[in-house]
Design a protein around this motif. Structure first.
Motif, PDB file in Angstrom:
ATOM      1  N   THR A 137     -84.225  -8.481  55.472  1.00 25.99           N
ATOM      2  CA  THR A 137     -83.097  -8.848  54.611  1.00 25.99           C
ATOM      3  C   THR A 137     -82.095  -9.701  55.366  1.00 25.99           C
ATOM      4  OG1 THR A 137     -83.406  -6.791  53.360  1.00 25.99           O
ATOM      5  CG2 THR A 137     -81.293  -7.919  53.133  1.00 25.99           C
ATOM      6  N   ASP A 139     -82.756 -11.640  57.925  1.00 24.30           N
ATOM      7  CA  ASP A 139     -83.372 -12.958  58.172  1.00 24.30           C
ATOM      8  C   ASP A 139     -83.274 -13.838  56.920  1.00 24.30           C
ATOM      9  OD1 ASP A 139     -83.974 -12.085  60.689  1.00 24.30           O
ATOM     10  OD2 ASP A 139     -86.066 -11.572  60.223  1.00 24.30           O
ATOM     11  N   VAL A 140     -83.443 -13.275  55.754  1.00 23.66           N
ATOM     12  CA  VAL A 140     -83.334 -14.059  54.520  1.00 23.66           C
ATOM     13  C   VAL A 140     -81.909 -14.563  54.334  1.00 23.66           C
ATOM     14  CG1 VAL A 140     -83.555 -13.972  52.004  1.00 23.66           C
ATOM     15  CG2 VAL A 140     -85.280 -12.876  53.440  1.00 23.66           C
ATOM     16  N   ARG A 141     -80.930 -13.740  54.644  1.00 19.68           N
ATOM     17  CA  ARG A 141     -79.539 -14.191  54.575  1.00 19.68           C
ATOM     18  C   ARG A 141     -79.299 -15.370  55.507  1.00 19.68           C
ATOM     19  NH1 ARG A 141     -75.763 -10.408  52.479  1.00 19.68           N
ATOM     20  NH2 ARG A 141     -76.717  -8.457  51.801  1.00 19.68           N
ATOM     21  N   SER A 154     -78.277  -8.613  46.445  1.00 17.16           N
ATOM     22  CA  SER A 154     -79.077  -7.935  47.464  1.00 17.16           C
ATOM     23  C   SER A 154     -79.120  -6.454  47.123  1.00 17.16           C
ATOM     24  CB  SER A 154     -78.489  -8.143  48.858  1.00 17.16           C
ATOM     25  OG  SER A 154     -79.264  -7.461  49.839  1.00 17.16           O
ATOM     26  N   LEU A 180     -89.299 -18.480  54.731  1.00 22.97           N
ATOM     27  CA  LEU A 180     -89.450 -17.119  54.227  1.00 22.97           C
ATOM     28  C   LEU A 180     -90.832 -16.558  54.548  1.00 22.97           C
ATOM     29  CD1 LEU A 180     -87.710 -17.431  50.734  1.00 22.97           C
ATOM     30  CD2 LEU A 180     -86.865 -16.200  52.731  1.00 22.97           C
ATOM     31  N   VAL A 266     -86.579 -12.697  46.105  1.00 19.76           N
ATOM     32  CA  VAL A 266     -87.496 -12.202  47.128  1.00 19.76           C
ATOM     33  C   VAL A 266     -87.582 -10.681  47.020  1.00 19.76           C
ATOM     34  CG1 VAL A 266     -88.051 -12.171  49.574  1.00 19.76           C
ATOM     35  CG2 VAL A 266     -86.833 -14.122  48.605  1.00 19.76           C
TER      36      VAL A 266
END
Length: 613
Positions: A137, A139-141, A154, A180, A266
């Motif tokens: 989570t 890393d996606v941010r 989120s 991603l 995601v």
């Protein structure tokens, strides 16, 4: 005399008779000019519309480009959504126009400009398997911030799963997908959808332009209003119009925003733990025989919710949920039953897919087994028709069956249905008939159900066949003497005496419970009442007698001296009333005799009556 012409009503005429040649030619020239002007206007109409449309779409593209320049961080991606082909086509069309300048080049420029101004909204859904949901989570941010986007939402309610939605510039959509994918250990799914909102955008802009023009006219009317009523009326219309303008403007801003920044949803899943599953050993079965499937496995810690799916290999599936913990610490799934209708595709590969979830994360396991289906001959059984027997009598029962050569190790079983042990045995070699004896010792109103079963071994395991029939048991005959059934008569007499005894006993019980206590209470209360009754009676006689003349007292009956005392007098009861005196006896009326209580003469004599207290 001059007057208006009856033909056109404007040109003067010099006479009412036939038209002069000069006036005729003048009228003909005027009508020709009007027709020529009308044809020219009609011919030029489509060309003007094309120019207006081209200018309109070019203005729309310029408006979108201006919005992108105003917000560099959120540069519009509507033109980028069409990618390089549209831009190259526009550039080629521009070169053609510069070189040639002909009408075909103009049409190509207009088409390219329209294609370049398309507004496309992109939306993507990704399902990723990660080793750590919280780290994935984060890393996606970071990816969204690095590409110039932001976090929409989120959610991470469990340690083994989560979801996050981001927006990134549309021109960086492919780059976002690549970054991603680098975060996940496995990409389960990726779906991208596109929606063309150009028509809605152009229509909204056209409506907005018209509404703004109307707004300007209303503002001019407001300036020219002479009374308060007129100003209020114009202001009311202006307010409603401005609300529509703001709504359309907000919709246009939203379309620009969603076209410039694509949405990526995601879903994050924790990598599943492997479960050691045992689906059971392979076996052979016959066509149509029910096959039971049950798997056992060792549950990982923190995983307690399981679901499974069986693929039987013949195109059919079965799904289920739940498991049961056994005493040895393993878990077993619910039992699933399946029958194979054909042996053409035998053997069948049966596969089990087990999935678990819980606080400990996700768990998955799979196993398979081989099922062989064979066509086995059936055993035909005939046990007989329903019959009637007498209780206590031993009767013979016979049944027959077929013996296919592909079967061996025959065995039969009689189930009598009366609670007695079943009769089990093996028929003689080559025999197809079995005969046994059985005694039903108890009478029952409803019949007994007797089942005869024959089983034998085959290549697909043991096969069996059975048939049932009913046996009605009647009561035995009793001793009859002189036409009388002594047994039934005795039983009837006993039943009657028993019924009478029950009735008498019931009456006595009721008497003992209710009647005797009530009688005792009545006796206890009646005895004092009886003793006090004379006094009570005398009291009420005096109380209600009044002051009137007393009735004549009856003459006392005298007992001679030495006469025996009557029985009632000895018991304390009052003496019987005296006999009425004769009508001529005046001394008995009004004057009491000597020695009576009224005269006060209490001196006794030998002739006065004997009284006792």
């Amino acid at each position: 005399m001059r007057h208006a012409c009856p033909v056109i009503g404007l040109l003067p005429c010099r006479w009412r008779g036939p038209m002069a040649p000069t006036s005729f030619w003048r009228l003909w020239i005027l009508l020709s000019l009007l027709a020529t002007a009308f044809v020219a206007l009609v011919a030029c109409g489509p060309g003007d519309d094309d120019d207006d449309d081209s200018a309109y779409y070019e203005a729309a593209a310029a408006t979108q480009a201006a919005a992108a320049r105003e917000e560099p961080a959120r540069e519009t991606q509507a033109a980028a959504a069409t990618e390089a082909p549209a831009q190259e086509a526009a550039a080629a069309a521009a070169e053609t126009t510069d070189d040639g300048g002909d009408g075909a080049g103009d049409r190509m420029v207009s088409t390219a400009a329209i294609a370049q101004s398309r507004i496309i909204v992109h939306t993507a859904q990704m399902s990723l398997v990660v080793n750590d949901v919280a780290r994935a989570t984060a890393d996606v941010r970071a990816i969204a911030a690095r590409l110039g986007g932001w976090i929409v939402s989120s959610d991470q309610t469990a340690r083994h799963s989560g979801s996050i939605a981001i927006r990134v510039p549309a021109r960086s959509l492919n780059r976002a997908f690549s970054e991603l994918e680098s975060v996940a250990s496995e990409v389960e799914s990726l779906q991208v959808s596109s929606r063309d909102v150009t028509e809605e955008f152009v229509d909204s802009e056209s409506r907005l332009k018209s509404l703004r023009a109307t707004e300007q006219r209303l503002l001019s009317f407001l300036d020219k209003a002479e009374t308060v009523e007129e100003a209020l009326l114009v202001q009311e219309e202006l307010s409603a119009l401005q609300l529509q303008i703001e709504s359309i403007q907000g919709r246009l801003n939203y379309l620009r925003e969603v076209a410039a920044f694509s949405l990526i949803e995601v879903e994050l899943k924790l990598a599943a733990v492997t479960i050691d599953v045992d689906a059971g050993p392979g076996a052979s079965y016959r066509v149509g025989q029910p096959v039971r499937f049950q798997a056992s496995f060792t549950a990982p810690p923190g995983v307690d919710e399981y679901s499974f799916e069986w693929d039987f290999g013949d195109g059919s599936r079965a799904r289920g949920r739940g498991s049961v913990l056994t005493p040895d610490g393993t878990r077993v799934t619910a039992t699933v039953t399946h029958s194979y209708s054909s042996d053409l595709d035998s053997p069948y590969i049966v596969t089990l897919q087990l999935t678990g979830a819980g606080e400990g994360g996700r768990a998955e396991g799979t196993d398979s087994l081989l099922i062989e289906i064979k066509r086995v001959p059936a055993i035909e059984v005939f046990a007989g028709d329903p019959r009637t027997v007498e209780e206590g009598d031993s009767s013979k029962y016979a049944a027959s069956f077929t013996r296919p050569s592909e079967l061996w190790d025959y065995e039969y079983q009689w189930d009598w249905g009366d609670g007695s042990p079943s009769t089990i045995g093996n028929p003689e070699e080559g025999a197809t008939r079995v005969e046994v004896s059985h005694r039903f010792s108890d009478y029952r109103p409803r019949p007994y159900e007797v089942t005869f079963t024959v089983s034998a071994m085959s290549d697909a395991g043991r096969v069996s066949s059975s048939q049932s029939f009913t046996v009605t048991v009647t009561e035995g005959e009793d001793l009859v003497v002189g036409g009388w059934n002594l047994d039934s008569t005795a039983r009837g007499a006993v039943y009657a005496l028993s019924a009478v005894g029950r009735v008498v006993l019931t009456v006595l019980i009721w008497l003992g419970i209710f009647v005797l206590p009530i009688g005792a209470v009545i006796l206890i209360v009646a005895y004092p009442v009886r003793r006090a009754w004379p006094r009570v009676s005398a009291f009420f006689s005096k109380a209600f007698s009044g002051n009137g003349p007393r009735p004549p007292r009856p003459r006392a009956r005298f007992r001679p001296r030495g006469a025996p005392v009557p029985f009632l007098a000895r018991q304390g009861a009052p003496p019987p009333p005296p006999e009425p005196a004769d009508a001529g006896d005046e001394s008995a009326i009004g004057e009491p005799e000597a020695g009576s209580p009224d005269t006060g003469d209490t001196a006794g004599s030998d002739d006065e009556p004997e009284t006792r207290p």
